[in-house]
Design an enzyme around this catalytic site. Sequence first.
Site, mmCIF file in Angstrom:
data_model
loop_
_atom_site.group_PDB
_atom_site.id
_atom_site.type_symbol
_atom_site.label_atom_id
_atom_site.label_comp_id
_atom_site.label_asym_id
_atom_site.label_seq_id
_atom_site.Cartn_x
_atom_site.Cartn_y
_atom_site.Cartn_z
ATOM 1 N N ASP A 201 0.820 -1.217 0.000
ATOM 2 C CA ASP A 201 0.000 0.000 0.000
ATOM 3 C C ASP A 201 0.857 1.272 0.000
ATOM 4 O O ASP A 201 1.875 1.345 0.689
ATOM 5 C CB ASP A 201 -0.881 0.045 1.253
ATOM 6 C CG ASP A 201 -1.904 -1.076 1.324
ATOM 7 O OD1 ASP A 201 -1.669 -2.140 0.733
ATOM 8 O OD2 ASP A 201 -2.932 -0.886 1.998
ATOM 9 N N HIS B 288 -1.175 4.613 -0.474
ATOM 10 C CA HIS B 288 -2.202 5.487 0.112
ATOM 11 C C HIS B 288 -1.873 6.975 0.042
ATOM 12 O O HIS B 288 -1.913 7.679 1.053
ATOM 13 C CB HIS B 288 -2.487 5.068 1.555
ATOM 14 C CG HIS B 288 -3.435 3.912 1.653
ATOM 15 N ND1 HIS B 288 -4.704 3.940 1.110
ATOM 16 C CD2 HIS B 288 -3.282 2.677 2.202
ATOM 17 C CE1 HIS B 288 -5.302 2.776 1.345
ATOM 18 N NE2 HIS B 288 -4.457 1.994 1.991
ATOM 19 N N ASP C 75 -3.943 -0.069 -3.662
ATOM 20 C CA ASP C 75 -4.158 0.978 -2.654
ATOM 21 C C ASP C 75 -3.176 2.138 -2.830
ATOM 22 O O ASP C 75 -2.348 2.424 -1.966
ATOM 23 C CB ASP C 75 -4.124 0.413 -1.231
ATOM 24 C CG ASP C 75 -5.454 -0.233 -0.845
ATOM 25 O OD1 ASP C 75 -6.277 -0.490 -1.749
ATOM 26 O OD2 ASP C 75 -5.667 -0.482 0.352
ATOM 27 N N ASN D 277 -8.399 -2.720 -2.830
ATOM 28 C CA ASN D 277 -9.801 -2.462 -2.476
ATOM 29 C C ASN D 277 -10.131 -0.965 -2.479
ATOM 30 O O ASN D 277 -11.295 -0.586 -2.620
ATOM 31 C CB ASN D 277 -10.152 -3.085 -1.120
ATOM 32 C CG ASN D 277 -9.397 -2.470 0.031
ATOM 33 O OD1 ASN D 277 -8.164 -2.388 0.001
ATOM 34 N ND2 ASN D 277 -10.100 -2.044 1.058
ATOM 35 N N HIS D 278 -9.114 -0.101 -2.389
ATOM 36 C CA HIS D 278 -9.381 1.344 -2.458
ATOM 37 C C HIS D 278 -9.468 1.853 -3.898
ATOM 38 O O HIS D 278 -9.841 3.015 -4.093
ATOM 39 C CB HIS D 278 -8.325 2.121 -1.674
ATOM 40 C CG HIS D 278 -8.610 2.138 -0.206
ATOM 41 N ND1 HIS D 278 -9.166 3.207 0.444
ATOM 42 C CD2 HIS D 278 -8.441 1.182 0.738
ATOM 43 C CE1 HIS D 278 -9.315 2.914 1.721
ATOM 44 N NE2 HIS D 278 -8.883 1.693 1.925
ATOM 45 N N HIS E 91 -3.731 -7.996 -3.782
ATOM 46 C CA HIS E 91 -3.873 -7.010 -2.714
ATOM 47 C C HIS E 91 -4.296 -7.649 -1.396
ATOM 48 O O HIS E 91 -3.691 -7.413 -0.353
ATOM 49 C CB HIS E 91 -4.876 -5.920 -3.100
ATOM 50 C CG HIS E 91 -4.990 -4.884 -2.028
ATOM 51 N ND1 HIS E 91 -3.977 -3.996 -1.765
ATOM 52 C CD2 HIS E 91 -5.961 -4.628 -1.109
ATOM 53 C CE1 HIS E 91 -4.325 -3.229 -0.743
ATOM 54 N NE2 HIS E 91 -5.521 -3.598 -0.331
ATOM 55 N N HIS F 116 -2.475 -4.792 2.033
ATOM 56 C CA HIS F 116 -3.812 -4.654 2.631
ATOM 57 C C HIS F 116 -3.838 -4.475 4.145
ATOM 58 O O HIS F 116 -4.811 -3.969 4.685
ATOM 59 C CB HIS F 116 -4.647 -5.878 2.224
ATOM 60 C CG HIS F 116 -6.125 -5.774 2.449
ATOM 61 N ND1 HIS F 116 -6.843 -4.619 2.210
ATOM 62 C CD2 HIS F 116 -7.032 -6.710 2.882
ATOM 63 C CE1 HIS F 116 -8.133 -4.857 2.479
ATOM 64 N NE2 HIS F 116 -8.258 -6.105 2.893
#
EC number: 3.1.3.16
Length: 313
Positions: free
Chosen positions: A61, A63, A89, A121-122, A171, A245
């Site tokens: 990730d 982010h 992500d 998932n984002h 992920h 994740h």
Amino acid sequence: MGANSIPTDATIDLDEQISQLMQCKPLSEQQVRALCEKAKEILMDESNVQPVKSPVTICGDIHGQFHDLAELFRIGGMCPDTNYLFMGDYVDRGYYSVETVTLLVALKMRYPQRITILRGNHESRQITQVYGFYDECLRKYGNANVWKIFTDLFDYFPLTALVESEIFCLHGGLSPSIETLDNIRNFDRVQEVPHEGPMCDLLWSDPDDRCGWGISPRGAGYTFGQDISEQFNHTNNLKLIARAHQLVMDGYNWAHEQKVVTIFSAPNYCYRCGNMASILEVDDCRNHTFIQFEPAPRRGEPDVTRRTPDYFL
């Protein structure tokens, strides 16, 4: 296009855009639209289980922590000198989701054989409206067009990758609906991430200390035990499942007797968790080396303008 191919107007434009993005300066809406239209053509041709050759550096990730992504490239080497596989992500939570995801898509366009970008998932319309990317696009562009352009593109991102037929990268985790990699290859992935079912599970599930399948506290996906990952690896002739994740304080964490590894590449997650980040280098002989790193220095960072929900999953 090879890394050393003759420059064209298109590659010169891309190089200029990458240079601009590396300075954390966003592209115009028009440039983003053109970039994503072309990227869609490349991503459309990739498999749900995208084959990847070693050597490659596997990342978790990000982010929206752009300065930490720049630090990752400083430590791991810049593309195309280093091949990269990112496990999703890219957006939400950090202050620079726009610059982060635009840079990764621009690098994918410029060096399509050197970088693989999977869906997390984002990378979803619903999640990004809650956790920051939608609001950031509104703030930086004055409308939601760039958010729509990117969330439409996310539907084309591959779901998983397979490094040298040995390391399965994704992920989230496994699904009770999926026994073989061929099951995944047969999905139609070009859609918003569903609330349930195998595609959802790949992006939401987590390994667990308990055997078998469990109900996930996240409300999507499942937890899966060592018996599940051992069976999946055996069935598919895999040596390792690499996934992201979950926040892990050392940047990486082994599970299931080293059958599964979690990699997390956002140091001091949300600018307050105090964790290290890591990347996993896989060499030509498939040897693994983890490189840990700390947050990059941050200058002139804005204050969070609106409280987002504390969903640390």
